[in-house]
Write a protein that holds these residues in place. Sequence first.
Motif, PDB file in Angstrom:
ATOM      1  N   UNK A   1       0.849  -1.196   0.000  1.00  8.69           N
ATOM      2  CA  UNK A   1       0.000   0.000   0.000  1.00  8.69           C
ATOM      3  C   UNK A   1       0.885   1.247   0.000  1.00  8.69           C
ATOM      4  N   UNK A   2       0.309   2.383  -0.361  1.00  8.76           N
ATOM      5  CA  UNK A   2       1.087   3.624  -0.353  1.00  8.76           C
ATOM      6  C   UNK A   2       1.293   4.142   1.064  1.00  8.76           C
ATOM      7  N   UNK A   3       0.499   3.686   1.989  1.00  7.58           N
ATOM      8  CA  UNK A   3       0.623   4.023   3.409  1.00  7.58           C
ATOM      9  C   UNK A   3       0.109   2.832   4.189  1.00  7.58           C
ATOM     10  N   UNK A   4      -0.403   3.065   5.355  1.00  4.52           N
ATOM     11  CA  UNK A   4      -0.979   1.998   6.152  1.00  4.52           C
ATOM     12  C   UNK A   4      -2.399   1.716   5.662  1.00  4.52           C
ATOM     13  N   UNK A   5      -2.770   0.439   5.577  1.00  7.13           N
ATOM     14  CA  UNK A   5      -4.098   0.051   5.102  1.00  7.13           C
ATOM     15  C   UNK A   5      -4.546  -1.195   5.862  1.00  7.13           C
ATOM     16  N   UNK A   6      -5.787  -1.582   5.630  1.00  5.91           N
ATOM     17  CA  UNK A   6      -6.348  -2.764   6.262  1.00  5.91           C
ATOM     18  C   UNK A   6      -5.536  -3.992   5.856  1.00  5.91           C
ATOM     19  N   UNK A   7      -4.984  -4.686   6.828  1.00  3.09           N
ATOM     20  CA  UNK A   7      -4.101  -5.825   6.575  1.00  3.09           C
ATOM     21  C   UNK A   7      -4.815  -6.934   5.812  1.00  3.09           C
ATOM     22  N   UNK A   8      -6.084  -7.191   6.108  1.00  8.55           N
ATOM     23  CA  UNK A   8      -6.824  -8.252   5.421  1.00  8.55           C
ATOM     24  C   UNK A   8      -6.985  -7.920   3.943  1.00  8.55           C
ATOM     25  N   UNK A   9      -7.234  -6.652   3.623  1.00 12.19           N
ATOM     26  CA  UNK A   9      -7.354  -6.241   2.226  1.00 12.19           C
ATOM     27  C   UNK A   9      -6.036  -6.467   1.479  1.00 12.19           C
ATOM     28  N   UNK A  10      -4.923  -6.118   2.102  1.00 16.40           N
ATOM     29  CA  UNK A  10      -3.619  -6.312   1.471  1.00 16.40           C
ATOM     30  C   UNK A  10      -3.346  -7.793   1.232  1.00 16.40           C
ATOM     31  N   UNK A  11      -3.681  -8.636   2.208  1.00 22.44           N
ATOM     32  CA  UNK A  11      -3.467 -10.068   2.035  1.00 22.44           C
ATOM     33  C   UNK A  11      -4.387 -10.637   0.950  1.00 22.44           C
ATOM     34  N   UNK A  12      -5.624 -10.136   0.882  1.00 23.06           N
ATOM     35  CA  UNK A  12      -6.534 -10.587  -0.175  1.00 23.06           C
ATOM     36  C   UNK A  12      -6.007 -10.215  -1.557  1.00 23.06           C
ATOM     37  N   UNK A  13      -5.451  -9.017  -1.718  1.00 21.80           N
ATOM     38  CA  UNK A  13      -4.862  -8.629  -3.004  1.00 21.80           C
ATOM     39  C   UNK A  13      -3.654  -9.505  -3.341  1.00 21.80           C
TER      40      UNK A  13
END
Length: 172
Positions: free
Chosen positions: A55-67
């Motif tokens: 991510x460009x900054x901090x984001x929802x960890x579950x969303x990042x793992x799903x991507x």
Amino acid sequence: MRPRSNFHSFAVFAVVAFLGACASTPTYTPAARQGGAGYSEQRIESNRYTVTYRASGSANAQLLEDYALLRAADLAIANGSEWFWVDRRTLDDGNSSYGGPSVGIGVGGGSWGGRSGGSVGVGINIPIGNGGAQQARSATLDIRFGEGPKPDDANAYDARETAANLRSRLPG
């Protein structure tokens, strides 16, 4: 010149905050450069990859793992595999400090004009604002493609089913 109303100031603030939130929501796109926001992969062997979504900054960890999982599924399909296995998962929150509540104590002293003094302070930090969702800067998966029947294991994913399910519920 007419002074601004409180409502006008609030409306401007709300629009800026909304646009800022929209701009920081990750989308499923390739990274434009090494270390940039988006997905990237590194081939380790013919059937092994390291997949990262940043991510460009901090984001929802579950969303990042799903991507990252979606990219893994896309890679498996592109390589002619029906399923893939996740060997290792890593979340990077950008620092190694504890993000929960904390208490701090400070002691100070000084002198001015022939007078001196001291002080002791106690502070309490209670993080708020992320709704309890874990935040991260990137999610990395070490994957390998499989052949034959998919194992009945939580680390084994059907590539086409995973890609379809994630695309149906993820933004972008």
